[in-house]
Motif scaffolding. Structure first.
Motif, short mmCIF file in Angstrom:
data_model
loop_
_atom_site.label_atom_id
_atom_site.label_comp_id
_atom_site.label_asym_id
_atom_site.label_seq_id
_atom_site.Cartn_x
_atom_site.Cartn_y
_atom_site.Cartn_z
N LYS A 7 0.96 -1.63 0.06
CA LYS A 7 -0.03 -0.01 0.21
C LYS A 7 0.43 0.90 -0.16
N LEU A 8 2.14 1.54 0.76
CA LEU A 8 2.42 2.43 0.89
C LEU A 8 3.79 3.31 -0.35
N TRP A 9 3.97 1.49 -1.18
CA TRP A 9 4.10 1.72 -2.44
C TRP A 9 3.70 2.36 -3.24
N LYS A 10 2.28 1.92 -3.80
CA LYS A 10 1.53 1.94 -4.30
C LYS A 10 1.45 3.76 -3.80
N LEU A 11 0.95 3.63 -2.77
CA LEU A 11 0.95 5.58 -2.22
C LEU A 11 1.97 6.67 -2.92
N ILE A 12 3.12 5.99 -2.90
CA ILE A 12 4.13 7.12 -2.94
C ILE A 12 4.49 6.96 -4.76
N ILE A 13 3.59 5.89 -5.61
CA ILE A 13 3.48 6.12 -7.22
C ILE A 13 1.92 7.17 -7.20
N ASP A 14 1.13 7.03 -6.35
CA ASP A 14 0.26 8.50 -6.30
C ASP A 14 0.42 9.73 -6.93
N LYS A 15 1.44 9.75 -5.07
CA LYS A 15 1.87 10.91 -4.74
C LYS A 15 3.03 11.44 -5.90
N LYS A 16 3.19 10.56 -6.65
CA LYS A 16 4.10 10.67 -7.71
C LYS A 16 5.83 11.58 -7.02
N ILE A 17 6.48 10.81 -6.10
CA ILE A 17 7.21 10.31 -5.49
C ILE A 17 8.14 8.96 -5.11
N ASN A 18 8.92 9.02 -5.41
CA ASN A 18 10.57 7.78 -5.07
C ASN A 18 11.28 7.47 -4.06
N LYS A 19 11.39 6.54 -3.86
CA LYS A 19 11.40 6.33 -2.58
C LYS A 19 13.04 7.46 -1.72
N THR A 20 13.47 7.39 -2.35
CA THR A 20 14.94 8.80 -2.00
C THR A 20 13.56 9.89 -1.14
N GLN A 21 12.91 10.43 -2.53
CA GLN A 21 12.06 11.17 -2.28
C GLN A 21 11.30 10.87 -0.26
N LEU A 22 10.15 9.62 -0.42
CA LEU A 22 10.05 10.19 0.22
C LEU A 22 10.92 9.13 1.59
N ARG A 23 12.21 8.69 1.24
CA ARG A 23 12.91 9.46 2.59
C ARG A 23 12.94 10.43 3.34
N ASP A 24 13.99 10.93 2.58
CA ASP A 24 13.97 12.36 2.94
C ASP A 24 13.19 13.33 3.17
N CYS A 25 11.86 13.57 2.85
CA CYS A 25 10.66 13.79 2.82
C CYS A 25 10.05 13.73 4.41
N SER A 26 10.34 12.18 4.83
CA SER A 26 10.38 11.70 6.04
C SER A 26 10.84 11.67 7.42
N GLY A 27 12.49 11.32 6.73
CA GLY A 27 13.31 11.71 7.99
C GLY A 27 13.77 9.92 8.04
N ILE A 28 13.27 8.95 7.55
CA ILE A 28 13.54 8.10 7.82
C ILE A 28 15.26 7.63 7.55
N THR A 29 15.63 6.41 7.62
CA THR A 29 17.18 5.77 7.35
C THR A 29 16.78 5.24 6.12
N SER A 30 18.06 5.53 5.65
CA SER A 30 18.44 3.88 4.14
C SER A 30 18.00 2.94 5.24
N ALA A 31 18.90 2.36 6.42
CA ALA A 31 17.92 0.80 7.06
C ALA A 31 16.83 0.37 6.77
N THR A 32 16.06 1.65 7.56
CA THR A 32 14.76 1.68 7.06
C THR A 32 13.62 1.70 6.10
N LEU A 33 14.38 2.49 4.94
CA LEU A 33 14.11 2.26 3.80
C LEU A 33 14.05 1.08 3.09
N ALA A 34 15.27 0.22 3.21
CA ALA A 34 15.43 -1.59 3.02
C ALA A 34 14.67 -2.15 3.41
N ARG A 35 14.45 -2.22 5.00
CA ARG A 35 13.51 -2.89 5.51
C ARG A 35 12.24 -3.08 4.59
#
Length: 73
Positions: A7-35
């Motif tokens: 659901k998260l991946w579908k939502l970021i597609i709908d919002k037209k952002i990528n995983k790197t932008q998600l990481r940056d705007c939310s303040g999560i770490t690269s390790a969290t994004l990998a998990r």
């Protein structure tokens, strides 16, 4: 039970952002994004940060999947 972030991946597609932008705007770490990418557990704090960044509820980004049990007969 397993966790799924489909659901998260579908939502970021709908919002037209990528995983790197998600990481940056939310303040999560690269390790969290990998998990998240591996459907592994992450902290509630990380999920809260994502929800705040995407202006959504936790149910909009995470889903619990029932594990199938195979019984030997």
């Amino acid at each position: 039970m397993s966790v799924s972030y489909d659901k998260l991946w579908k939502l970021i597609i709908d919002k037209k952002i990528n995983k790197t932008q998600l990481r940056d705007c939310s303040g999560i770490t690269s390790a969290t994004l990998a998990r998240l990418s591996k459907n592994q557990g992450v902290s509630l704090e990380a999920l809260e940060r994502i929800c705040r960044a995407l202006d959504c509820e936790i149910g909009d980004i995470v889903e619990f999947i029932e594990d199938k049990v195979i019984l030997d007969e």
